[in-house]
Design a protein around this motif. Structure first.
Motif: not given
Ligand code: SF4
Lengths: 307, 481
Positions: B267-280
């Motif tokens: 159901v949930y497929n969650t990708l993380s690609s590093g910390p929050r960038r500006e504007g995220d």
């Protein structure tokens, strides 16, 4: 899946690998296998130098001993066009032989060659010889039984045996096949497993017994005596108080060869009982066994003993 | 987590007597395998996908260092940090350090088997940091001070009553046995934790080298909240989880969901690609990946390399009749079932782990369902070989095997032996042990068999004897005629 070979000659030269359990516990399986092979025109021999396929050593992690036994078996069956055994598990072991030798070892190639020409009996009859050769004989049989087939693990998953025994059985008049739930689930035998982990094995064979009894069949059929001894032993323990409803256990070749005059696996031998009760003497008992043995010697006496 | 593997047999025995557990295992058996079969049926190319999965994993393992390095540089480029942990302790220490740097009091956790492997929860707690499991199953286990018994359904060994009791005790609410009410209670309790957590720790199903991303798949969505709400996100995962590209990842996601729960996709497929960038809009300020080795690099190039293909789908245990009989806790450590029987001895040593590779009939069902075609029985046999060559095989078995081998290598002697034994067993069947039933109800020294089932007695003379007689008779007939 078993690969298909076409026999080189009209009457293939088959070496019978009897399997240690059939040799000791149920010779009738050997005789039934011989009968079926001869009915389809094979010349059958029983190499004397055979003992066991080596599986106990292999599965205990003793590669050296399994390689030594493999070498012996390879030599014993060197001159035969085929090795046929009434057991998917033992043939499965023979299929592992090539792994036991280094590439340089001269036995490596021979092991591969033997593995390639080794077959479990129903697969041999169906995949190599072809059902036509046996069809007529089978269609003449009338065996009014409802059977349920247990797919033993090595036969099923290593050799792809599923359809072969069923197709052969279907030729017989009056014989019904009722599939049990989880026919493909292990019965819990597993060679030394049932001795190492008896309680777990017991749970597995108890589940299996439920499925067998639930199928409504009167006969449990399989292609491996090890599993059959396990299941028959459990069915009998469970059915202790009600022997009338007991499902009879049989190796598939006993049915196909119409050799049903012997008692089912682990069942009492009525003739032996009669002999015993008349004298209450053990020697009479044993001579009754002997008589049974002689009876089995009736078919196809033209085969050679060994090479 | 304590290592109880040496007590496998005793724990299995208890498990077999435990009616609740047996019922739960029965449900499992009817659930996942059934759903998997339907999902596989619906996808004719499933077997071809399995081949692809196996080949791709083999390729990755051949170039593991390259892909890991690529992954590391991408994570760094994305503003995250990669930490290499040789052992479980190293991993725990690294994570504790990060938590202390940000003054963490509580951390929320998504489900991670690797953190079970390193014993992370205990370690954090001992060092004054409160970990909170957010996967419902794991949450229940944590309340009970219990451990997972399955890799995707961690609390499969519990029933509703167990859950209801645990919640009643910890949530201080009236006792309920309504699953929806219980779920709601857990949700409320966890919501508070999500909000206050300083650090979120998750596992990763895969690490993508080309993008430096990690992915977690869940059916509850708890993983998303764990990794997006706190300021710091730590991923703890192991080195063999790396895959080259996003496309490769999707191949494994398809294999994983179908093999595990019979879903087409989790159901949930969650990708993380590093910390929050500006504007995220959301995401953590700090992103760390802890790559755990813990014996895995030793497996590369060894006879156990194929085990590193495992994608932790649980199909092998869902279909294993031994797991189905005794449940996951009997295995005595983190990884249960057939995959655990190969992996556990690697991690705790064959001296402690030998019971597991022996607890198999080699029925081969596990291998037949494994999405990446790991030859589990073969690998268990390798462990038995290791055990045998180190002289760890129990003495009785060794001697038994030795005397059998002595005979099996000598056909003439062997025949005399089988003859004698079949005669002996037959005698026994006719003695009070058997009671003329054609079976033996007890055999001295074979209690393992006859405690639970009869031993069918031999029919008569051995086949070899009878065959010989038959041949002799045929010969005499031939001569006299
Ligand atoms: S060994 Fe295969 S079946 Fe078992 S969990 Fe791993 S990938 Fe799944």
């Amino acid at each position: 899946m078993s690969q298909q070979h076409t026999p080189q000659t009209a009457s293939p030269n088959v070496g019978l690998f009897i399997t240690c359990l059939a040799d000791m516990f149920r010779p009738s399986i050997g005789f039934a296998t011989v009968k079926l092979l001869e009915q389809t025109g094979c010349r059958v021999s029983v190499p004397e130098q055979q003992t066991c396929c080596g599986q106990p050593a292999y599965n205990t992690g003793d590669r050296r001993t399994s390689a030594e036994i493999a070498r012996m078996t390879i030599d014993a069956f060197a001159g035969y066009e085929y090795l046929v055994a009434p057991s998917g598990s033992c043939v499965g072991m023979i299929k592992y032989y090539p792994e036991l030798f280094d590439a340089e070892d001269p036995y490596q190639q021979q092991a591969q060659a033997l593995a390639d020409r080794s077959y479990e009996i129903t697969s041999f009859l169906f995949d190599v010889i072809g059902i036509e050769a046996l069809q007529q004989q089978l269609q003449q049989l009338t065996i009014p039984r409802t059977v349920t087939y247990h797919d033993s693990c090595s036969g099923l998953r290593q050799l792809g045996i599923k359809q072969q025994p069923r197709e052969l059985l279907k030729q017989i008049n009056g014989l019904q096949i009722e599939e049990m739930t989880e026919a493909e689930t292990c019965c819990g035998f597993g060679g030394t497993f049932c001795v190492k982990y008896p309680e777990i094995s017991n749970r597995m064979v108890s589940n299996k017994s439920e499925f067998i009894n639930g199928s409504g069949a009167d006969t449990l059929v399989g292609g491996d005596l090890g599993c059959l001894l396990n299941m028959a032993g459990k069915l009998q323990r469970l059915g202790k108080d009600n022997p009338d409803t007991l499902v009879e256990a049989r190796h598939v070749v006993e049915i196909l060869a119409d050799m049903l005059d012997t008692p089912g696996i682990g069942e009492q031998d009525v003739r032996r009982l009669q002999a015993a009760s008349s004298s209450a003497d053990l020697s009479a008992d044993l001579s009754a066994d002997f008589a049974l043995g002689t009876e089995l010697k009736s078919s196809a006496a033209q085969s050679e003993t060994t090479r | 987590m304590d290592i109880n593997t040496p007590f496998f047999k005793a724990r299995a025995s208890e498990a077999l007597q435990d009616a609740n557990l047996q019922q739960a295992l029965g449900n499992l058996k009817q659930g996942f395998p059934h759903k998997r079969a339907i999902a596989v049926e619906r996808m004719p190319e499933f077997d071809a996908l399995r081949d692809q999965g196996r080949d791709l994993k083999n390729h990755i393992l051949e170039h593991l260092d390259l892909y890991l390095e690529q992954f590391e540089s991408r994570v760094t480029e994305n503003g995250g940090h990669v930490h290499w942990a040789r052992t479980g302790e190293d991993a725990n220490q690294i994570i504790l350090d990060i938590c202390q740097q940000v003054n963490a009091k509580t951390v929320t956790k998504g489900k991670s088997m690797v953190s079970e492997e390193t014993g992370l929860n205990d370690y954090l707690e001992k060092n004054g940091i409160q970990p909170v499991e957010t996967d419902l199953g794991e949450y229940i286990l944590q309340l009970r001070g219990d451990h997972p018994s399955h890799i995707i359904a961690p609390a499969i060994h519990l029933n509703l009553e167990d859950v209801s009791e645990a919640f009643h005790e910890h949530h201080h609410k009236p006792k309920s046995d309504d699953p929806v009410t219980l779920m709601q209670e857990a949700r409320e309790a966890l919501r508070e934790k999500f909000v206050v957590a300083d650090v979120g720790i998750t596992g990763a199903n895969f690490c993508v080298a080309e993008t430096g991303s990690t992915i977690i798949v869940t059916n509850e969505g708890n993983g998303d909240l764990t990794q997006t709400l706190p300021k710091t996100h730590i991923v703890i995962t192991s080195i063999e989880k790396v895959v080259p590209t996003l496309e490769d990842m999707t191949l494994f996601l398809r294999l994983l969901a179908r093999s595990a729960t019979g879903q087409e996709f989790t159901v949930y497929n969650t990708l993380s690609s590093g910390p929050r960038r500006e504007g995220d809009q959301d995401g953590p300020d700090n992103f760390h990946v802890v790559l755990v080795d813990n014996g895995r690099s030793e497996m590369v190039g060894s006879q156990f390399q194929e085990m590193l293909r495992c994608i932790r789908c649980s199909a092998c245990m869902n279909h294993c009749p031994v797991y189905g009989a005794v449940g996951g806790h009997s295995y005595g450590w983190v990884y249960p079932g057939p995959m655990g029987s190969v992996l556990t001895p690697k991690m705790i040593g064959i001296e402690k782990g030998a019971a597991l590779p022996n607890a198999s009939t080699f029925c081969g069902k596990c291998e037949s369902v494994c999405p990446v075609r790991i030859p589990l029985p073969k690998l268990m046999r390798h462990w038995r070989e290791d055990e045998f060559s180190k002289h760890l095989t129990p003495k009785a078995a060794r001697y038994g095997l030795g005397s059998w081998a002595f005979l099996a290598k000598r056909p003439t002697l062997y025949k005399q032996f089988t003859r004698l034994s079949s005669w002996g067993l037959k005698l026994l069947a006719n003695s009070p042990f058997g009671g003329k039933k054609g079976t033996l109800e007890s055999i001295p020294l074979a209690g393992g068999w006859t405690d639970f089932r009869n031993m069918p007695a031999p029919q008569g003379d051995t086949f070899m004897q009878q065959w010989k007689q038959r041949q002799n008779a045929a010969q005499t007939d031939g001569e006299s005629s």
